[in-house]
Design a protein around this motif. Sequence first.
Motif, mmCIF file in Angstrom:
data_model
loop_
_atom_site.group_PDB
_atom_site.id
_atom_site.type_symbol
_atom_site.label_atom_id
_atom_site.label_comp_id
_atom_site.label_asym_id
_atom_site.label_seq_id
_atom_site.Cartn_x
_atom_site.Cartn_y
_atom_site.Cartn_z
ATOM 1 N N VAL A 121 86.596 27.598 71.090
ATOM 2 C CA VAL A 121 86.843 28.521 72.207
ATOM 3 C C VAL A 121 85.560 28.848 72.969
ATOM 4 C CG1 VAL A 121 87.630 30.837 72.841
ATOM 5 C CG2 VAL A 121 88.913 29.511 71.147
ATOM 6 N N GLN A 122 84.500 29.254 72.273
ATOM 7 C CA GLN A 122 83.277 29.678 72.983
ATOM 8 C C GLN A 122 82.630 28.525 73.761
ATOM 9 O OE1 GLN A 122 84.023 30.480 69.840
ATOM 10 N NE2 GLN A 122 83.977 32.701 69.714
ATOM 11 N N PRO A 123 82.357 27.366 73.134
ATOM 12 C CA PRO A 123 81.765 26.301 73.957
ATOM 13 C C PRO A 123 82.710 25.805 75.046
ATOM 14 C CG PRO A 123 82.019 25.583 71.658
ATOM 15 C CD PRO A 123 82.400 27.017 71.716
ATOM 16 N N CYS A 129 83.688 27.882 82.620
ATOM 17 C CA CYS A 129 83.042 28.763 83.601
ATOM 18 C C CYS A 129 81.999 28.028 84.433
ATOM 19 C CB CYS A 129 82.402 29.964 82.897
ATOM 20 S SG CYS A 129 83.600 31.105 82.183
ATOM 21 N N ILE A 130 81.205 27.181 83.792
ATOM 22 C CA ILE A 130 80.179 26.443 84.534
ATOM 23 C C ILE A 130 80.817 25.526 85.571
ATOM 24 C CG2 ILE A 130 78.438 24.612 84.341
ATOM 25 C CD1 ILE A 130 77.568 25.939 81.687
ATOM 26 N N SER A 134 79.990 26.854 89.129
ATOM 27 C CA SER A 134 78.632 26.347 89.412
ATOM 28 C C SER A 134 78.582 24.876 89.790
ATOM 29 C CB SER A 134 77.733 26.555 88.181
ATOM 30 O OG SER A 134 77.613 27.918 87.890
ATOM 31 N N THR A 135 79.729 24.253 89.932
ATOM 32 C CA THR A 135 79.744 22.815 90.203
ATOM 33 C C THR A 135 80.278 22.556 91.612
ATOM 34 O OG1 THR A 135 80.210 22.478 87.865
ATOM 35 C CG2 THR A 135 80.528 20.591 89.297
ATOM 36 N N PRO A 136 79.582 21.733 92.375
ATOM 37 C CA PRO A 136 80.073 21.414 93.722
ATOM 38 C C PRO A 136 81.438 20.722 93.676
ATOM 39 C CG PRO A 136 77.796 20.695 93.447
ATOM 40 C CD PRO A 136 78.289 21.103 92.096
ATOM 41 N N ILE A 137 82.225 20.934 94.709
ATOM 42 C CA ILE A 137 83.562 20.347 94.811
ATOM 43 C C ILE A 137 83.514 18.830 94.618
ATOM 44 C CG2 ILE A 137 85.462 19.903 96.430
ATOM 45 C CD1 ILE A 137 84.877 22.655 97.654
ATOM 46 N N TYR A 143 80.884 15.712 86.729
ATOM 47 C CA TYR A 143 80.098 16.678 85.961
ATOM 48 C C TYR A 143 80.778 16.971 84.626
ATOM 49 C CZ TYR A 143 77.573 20.827 84.573
ATOM 50 O OH TYR A 143 76.817 21.727 83.859
ATOM 51 N N SER A 144 82.070 17.244 84.661
ATOM 52 C CA SER A 144 82.808 17.551 83.435
ATOM 53 C C SER A 144 82.779 16.381 82.462
ATOM 54 C CB SER A 144 84.262 17.900 83.763
ATOM 55 O OG SER A 144 84.322 19.034 84.588
ATOM 56 N N LEU A 145 83.039 15.188 82.966
ATOM 57 C CA LEU A 145 83.048 14.005 82.092
ATOM 58 C C LEU A 145 81.659 13.726 81.517
ATOM 59 C CD1 LEU A 145 85.453 11.673 84.110
ATOM 60 C CD2 LEU A 145 85.972 13.053 82.070
ATOM 61 N N ASN A 146 80.614 13.931 82.312
ATOM 62 C CA ASN A 146 79.254 13.742 81.809
ATOM 63 C C ASN A 146 78.907 14.765 80.729
ATOM 64 O OD1 ASN A 146 78.008 11.436 83.047
ATOM 65 N ND2 ASN A 146 78.209 12.525 84.982
#
Length: 185
Positions: A121-123, A129-130, A134-137, A143-146
């Motif tokens: 849950v925490q990680p 949230c990031i 915090s991630t450009p469209i 970003y998520s896959l990396n």
Amino acid sequence: MSQHPYPIPHPDFRLHVGWRTIKTSVTAMLVAIVYCLLDRNPAFACIGVIFGLGVDMQDSIKNGGNRLFGTLIGGLLSIAVFWLYLRWFPQGGHTVYLALLLGAAIVVLILLCQYFWPGGVQPGGVVLCIVLFSTPIETYVSYSLNRIFDTAVGVIVALLVNYFLPRERVVAFWEGFKGLFRKHS
């Protein structure tokens, strides 16, 4: 009597650098070097190493698994939530709506983690949230896959190090190494 704002170490406290500390620092350093040579940011792989190098394999699997599966679930969920958000607001910028989606996504995250890996849950929430805030469209999917990939690399390397270099093997090697010098002095 006033209380100290920070905990004061116990009077018997002593600084100690043990084998786990050395294995963790050397492994993180080597992963960072490889990533830098590949012109890739090593941050999340190194975080995976630090989470994944526990006191033994059981601890490594638990803590590394929390990080890996939390990142996997949170990363994939963030892709789905961001995609949904962009269906209504293709240009982005509606952060209140995104905050509402976050609230619902956290419920889904907790339910998924309860089913697949309770310690995630925490990680998973951190990744969620990031990515959402915090991630450009243009880069939210990559970003998520990396982040998932890099975390997996770090955790897997940590598990391999702990598997092939358990404390008993490292201590035995060290004692043998020290014995070589004792014979020659």
